[in-house]
Design a protein around this motif. Structure first.
Motif, short mmCIF file in Angstrom:
data_model
loop_
_atom_site.label_atom_id
_atom_site.label_comp_id
_atom_site.label_asym_id
_atom_site.label_seq_id
_atom_site.Cartn_x
_atom_site.Cartn_y
_atom_site.Cartn_z
N ILE A 190 0.80 -1.22 0.10
CA ILE A 190 -0.18 0.02 -0.03
C ILE A 190 0.76 1.17 0.12
N MET A 191 0.51 2.28 -0.81
CA MET A 191 1.47 3.47 -1.04
C MET A 191 0.91 4.61 -0.74
N ALA A 192 -0.33 4.84 -0.14
CA ALA A 192 -0.87 5.86 0.08
C ALA A 192 -2.47 6.05 0.61
N ARG A 194 -2.30 4.13 -18.60
CA ARG A 194 -2.64 2.83 -17.57
C ARG A 194 -2.51 3.47 -16.29
N MET A 195 -3.11 2.92 -15.44
CA MET A 195 -2.88 2.87 -14.07
C MET A 195 -1.77 2.07 -13.65
N ASP A 196 -0.62 2.26 -13.06
CA ASP A 196 0.20 1.55 -12.55
C ASP A 196 0.07 0.82 -11.18
N ILE A 227 7.67 5.95 -10.77
CA ILE A 227 9.05 5.35 -10.28
C ILE A 227 9.26 5.23 -8.82
N ALA A 228 8.90 6.29 -8.30
CA ALA A 228 9.02 6.32 -6.82
C ALA A 228 8.07 5.12 -6.07
N ARG A 229 6.87 5.13 -6.78
CA ARG A 229 5.95 3.78 -6.19
C ARG A 229 6.56 2.50 -6.46
N LYS A 230 7.49 2.47 -7.69
CA LYS A 230 8.19 1.07 -7.93
C LYS A 230 9.03 1.26 -6.83
N PHE A 250 11.35 -7.44 -13.03
CA PHE A 250 11.32 -6.11 -13.74
C PHE A 250 10.51 -5.90 -15.11
N ASP A 251 9.87 -4.75 -15.19
CA ASP A 251 9.26 -4.68 -16.50
C ASP A 251 9.56 -3.03 -16.90
#
Lengths: 243, 243
Positions: A79-81, A98-100, B143-146, B236-237
């Motif tokens: 979970i990130m936020a 796209r939603m990442d 990128i930060a979420r990844k 990794f994608d």
DNA sequence: CGTCTAATTGAAGCATCTCAACATGCGTGG
DNA sequence: CCACGCATGTTGAGATGCTTCAATTAGACG
């Protein structure tokens, strides 16, 4: 989807949030309220936007509480936020198809779906609104950095303490708490997913915080019993939230 | 600070980056090159922007490589992002006064300092440039979420594999690598700070990756020996990098 | 009253950390 | 040119924080 033209969009929370960053013109506020939209409801744990979805609309959170998450290979979730009323959930989809990650409801939640093209038009007519939202984007990035620091560089004890401190501070700012007690909509499993911990360890650590007299956790409600010591172990400084 | 009026700003990398997201008008590109600015150099490990600084200028990275980091109570550090030429390092300071983290050079680095007011003027005159940069902001958030997912939910082995994969992929995109070998400017300690791992464990894990035939690490240069297997363990994608 | 989800607890294993020692390479001053 | 110091990398041994598996309890809800 039928657009609800004639039914003004309830933009109260959004405008409060944006005006906390700087003034908006009356025309801009009116334009926000005039946005064509559709209302949708979500039940707790229901998925609002799936990972890899390509939404044609921008989702404005009117009521409730949602979280962002991704699923990793092993089926684990990060979970990130968290977001509360007034948040634009997928403004990124103005630029990215796209939603990442996925967005899910934590509690009964109401969302307005606004066509992307309408948002773009509004930005052209009122660039200041775009600037305020960009400002908001940077604040969210700062919160994400704090989150990352917590996950990467704190023990479970400090990490959970920080999460709880932040949650209650934000609840208070949103007028949903007196600063001591508040509803806590996350399960222990979800808390673990937010912080990269197993349920078992979350449970033990909560017990320990409780045993040490820092918090009380009865079911769905959370009480901070000792702000000073909690902030100390959490290394929590509310300044960055810009509340 | 004397503005270098008359010396055009070398905006090549910036414009390449922005036009990868969508076209810019010639006038907008000219306006970027005409921005008044001052050039500054930084040595490896030198601090470009300190945490809590209140910069009056926006920093455009012209050459080199920098990273974002915060220091936690125990003196430990968390690295949160890397940037190469063409990045606006502190665009957030258009809206936020203080840096919530530090930015440091990894290699000899050149930066242009541009007054905030000049950037604002440019955005007013060319809203499309602002939109492209906002777009860029969302990519960085992805990128930060990844990054967060990697720190929270992967073993050291997978986490390091992912970091190396991403680094080489981005180097290749920036034309600094053939996709197999590249200069790797981070020390093992810095790699540990980026991923929330101790130096010792980073060392052992790199050895293991090497022993398994996935990579070679001789001093400052890194070679990917088996892309397929590395991507597999890293999950990794490259799609999300929008390269 | 049965079923489901969330919370709780025990026990064993492993990933990662800390501490400590040593090796290697490089820049600098003598 | 050598000797020293310092940053980085390497390796071993022991400690521990966190995980996994498994079983049990407590509430919530039809």
């Amino acid at each position: 989807m039928a657009a609800n033209i004639g039914h003004p969009l309830p933009v109260g929370p959004l405008i409060r949030k944006l005006e906390a960053l700087g003034p908006l013109t009356g025309a801009a506020k009116a334009a926000l309220a005039d946005l064509p939209h559709t209302i949708r409801q979500f039940a707790p744990h229901e998925v609002v936007l799936q990972q890899a979805a390509q939404p044609a609309n921008i989702y404005l959170l009117l009521n409730g509480c949602v979280f962002r998450s991704t699923v990793v290979i092993g089926g684990e979730r990060q979970i990130m936020a968290l977001h509360v009323a007034g948040a634009m959930l997928n403004l990124q989809n103005l630029f990215l198809e796209r939603m990442d990650h996925a967005i899910s409801a934590l509690v009964p939640t109401t969302v307005a779906l606004i066509p992307r093209s309408e948002i773009r038009k509004l930005f052209d007519a009122h660039p200041l609104v775009a600037m305020r939202l960009w400002h908001e984007t940077f604040i969210e990035a700062a919160i994400a950095r704090k989150w990352l620091t917590g996950v990467g560089r704190r023990t479970a004890y400090a990490s959970i303490a920080h999460f709880l401190s932040e949650f209650v501070a934000r609840s208070k700012a949103a007028g949903m708490s007196d600063g001591k007690t508040c509803e806590f909509p996350l399960t222990q499993a979800e808390l673990g997913d937010a912080l990269g911990l197993s349920v078992v360890h979350v449970n033990r650590t909560l017990k320990k915080l409780s045993r040490h007299g820092l918090i009380s956790w009865n079911g769905r409600s959370l009480t901070i019993d000792d702000w000073a010591r909690l902030n100390e172990v959490a290394d929590f400084d509310p300044a960055y939230l810009e509340l």
